[in-house]
Scaffold this motif. Structure first.
Motif, PDB file in Angstrom:
ATOM      1  N   ARG A  20       0.816  -1.213   0.155  1.00 21.24           N
ATOM      2  CA  ARG A  20       0.278   0.158  -0.042  1.00 21.24           C
ATOM      3  C   ARG A  20       1.036   1.163   0.011  1.00 21.24           C
ATOM      4  O   ARG A  20       0.566   2.243  -0.724  1.00 21.24           O
ATOM      5  N   VAL A  21       1.907   1.435   0.638  1.00 18.61           N
ATOM      6  CA  VAL A  21       2.725   2.477   0.991  1.00 18.61           C
ATOM      7  C   VAL A  21       4.251   2.158   0.867  1.00 18.61           C
ATOM      8  O   VAL A  21       4.844   2.080   2.104  1.00 18.61           O
ATOM      9  N   PRO A  22       4.592   1.853  -0.231  1.00 18.06           N
ATOM     10  CA  PRO A  22       6.169   1.219  -0.234  1.00 18.06           C
ATOM     11  C   PRO A  22       7.124   2.361   0.091  1.00 18.06           C
ATOM     12  O   PRO A  22       8.059   1.962   0.379  1.00 18.06           O
ATOM     13  N   SER A  23       6.874   3.899   0.355  1.00 21.57           N
ATOM     14  CA  SER A  23       7.664   4.823   0.459  1.00 21.57           C
ATOM     15  C   SER A  23       7.998   4.792   2.057  1.00 21.57           C
ATOM     16  O   SER A  23       8.828   5.581   2.472  1.00 21.57           O
ATOM     17  N   VAL A  24       7.058   4.100   2.862  1.00 20.94           N
ATOM     18  CA  VAL A  24       7.062   4.134   4.359  1.00 20.94           C
ATOM     19  C   VAL A  24       7.268   2.794   4.682  1.00 20.94           C
ATOM     20  O   VAL A  24       8.160   2.615   5.770  1.00 20.94           O
ATOM     21  N   PHE A  25       6.732   1.814   4.389  1.00 23.92           N
ATOM     22  CA  PHE A  25       6.950   0.572   4.942  1.00 23.92           C
ATOM     23  C   PHE A  25       7.887  -0.441   3.941  1.00 23.92           C
ATOM     24  O   PHE A  25       7.962  -0.273   2.642  1.00 23.92           O
ATOM     25  N   THR A  26       8.366  -1.567   4.626  1.00 29.25           N
ATOM     26  CA  THR A  26       9.154  -2.330   4.163  1.00 29.25           C
ATOM     27  C   THR A  26       9.002  -3.785   4.780  1.00 29.25           C
ATOM     28  O   THR A  26       8.222  -3.892   5.986  1.00 29.25           O
ATOM     29  N   VAL A  27       9.377  -4.841   4.331  1.00 27.00           N
ATOM     30  CA  VAL A  27       9.424  -6.206   5.210  1.00 27.00           C
ATOM     31  C   VAL A  27      10.839  -6.688   5.229  1.00 27.00           C
ATOM     32  O   VAL A  27      11.896  -6.527   4.337  1.00 27.00           O
ATOM     33  N   ALA A  28      10.994  -6.783   6.484  1.00 28.32           N
ATOM     34  CA  ALA A  28      12.345  -7.392   7.046  1.00 28.32           C
ATOM     35  C   ALA A  28      12.112  -8.412   7.935  1.00 28.32           C
ATOM     36  O   ALA A  28      11.360  -8.588   8.874  1.00 28.32           O
ATOM     37  N   ASP A  29      12.932  -9.438   7.642  1.00 31.15           N
ATOM     38  CA  ASP A  29      12.997 -10.741   8.271  1.00 31.15           C
ATOM     39  C   ASP A  29      11.730 -11.629   8.354  1.00 31.15           C
ATOM     40  O   ASP A  29      11.123 -11.952   9.209  1.00 31.15           O
ATOM     41  N   GLY A  30      10.541 -11.106   7.236  1.00 37.45           N
ATOM     42  CA  GLY A  30       9.461 -11.525   7.093  1.00 37.45           C
ATOM     43  C   GLY A  30       8.233 -10.880   7.762  1.00 37.45           C
ATOM     44  O   GLY A  30       7.173 -11.257   7.833  1.00 37.45           O
ATOM     45  N   PHE A  31       8.469  -9.847   8.419  1.00 35.12           N
ATOM     46  CA  PHE A  31       7.516  -8.848   9.375  1.00 35.12           C
ATOM     47  C   PHE A  31       7.549  -7.428   8.671  1.00 35.12           C
ATOM     48  O   PHE A  31       8.750  -7.010   8.374  1.00 35.12           O
ATOM     49  N   GLY A  32       6.573  -6.716   8.656  1.00 32.68           N
ATOM     50  CA  GLY A  32       6.459  -5.510   8.368  1.00 32.68           C
ATOM     51  C   GLY A  32       7.055  -4.614   9.330  1.00 32.68           C
ATOM     52  O   GLY A  32       7.362  -4.743  10.299  1.00 32.68           O
ATOM     53  N   SER A  33       7.684  -3.487   8.808  1.00 35.54           N
ATOM     54  CA  SER A  33       8.405  -2.490   9.551  1.00 35.54           C
ATOM     55  C   SER A  33       8.433  -1.297   8.829  1.00 35.54           C
ATOM     56  O   SER A  33       8.212  -1.133   7.445  1.00 35.54           O
ATOM     57  N   VAL A  34       8.705   0.028   9.561  1.00 38.05           N
ATOM     58  CA  VAL A  34       8.732   1.272   8.956  1.00 38.05           C
ATOM     59  C   VAL A  34      10.087   1.479   8.245  1.00 38.05           C
ATOM     60  O   VAL A  34      11.348   1.148   9.222  1.00 38.05           O
ATOM     61  N   ILE A  35      10.371   1.765   7.303  1.00 42.04           N
ATOM     62  CA  ILE A  35      11.661   2.404   6.698  1.00 42.04           C
ATOM     63  C   ILE A  35      12.540   3.224   7.654  1.00 42.04           C
ATOM     64  O   ILE A  35      11.607   4.497   8.089  1.00 42.04           O
TER      65      ILE A  35
END
Length: 66
Positions: A20-35
């Motif tokens: 939805r918002v790739p400029s703010v969120f990412t997936v790290a180690d299989g879980f969502g996180s904020v960049i």
């Protein structure tokens, strides 16, 4: 201004936030996180929508002093 974060205890890694918002969120180690550096991007309507539509309700929006 609103601060955005992802509660790692609730997130199960659907990746919906990143799509939805790739400029703010990412997936790290299989879980969502904020960049890093994007924590204060919560004023964007897309971020609010991502929080509302998060299947695990793991996105946390909170006020921050101006």
């Amino acid at each position: 201004m609103t601060k955005v974060s992802v509660d790692p205890e609730l997130c199960y890694g659907s990746g919906e936030c990143m799509y939805r918002v790739p400029s703010v969120f990412t997936v790290a180690d299989g879980f969502g996180s904020v960049i890093a550096g994007r924590e204060d991007s919560g004023s964007e309507p897309e971020v609010r929508e991502a929080a509302e539509l998060c299947p695990s309700q793991a996105i946390v929006l909170g006020s921050q002093p101006a």
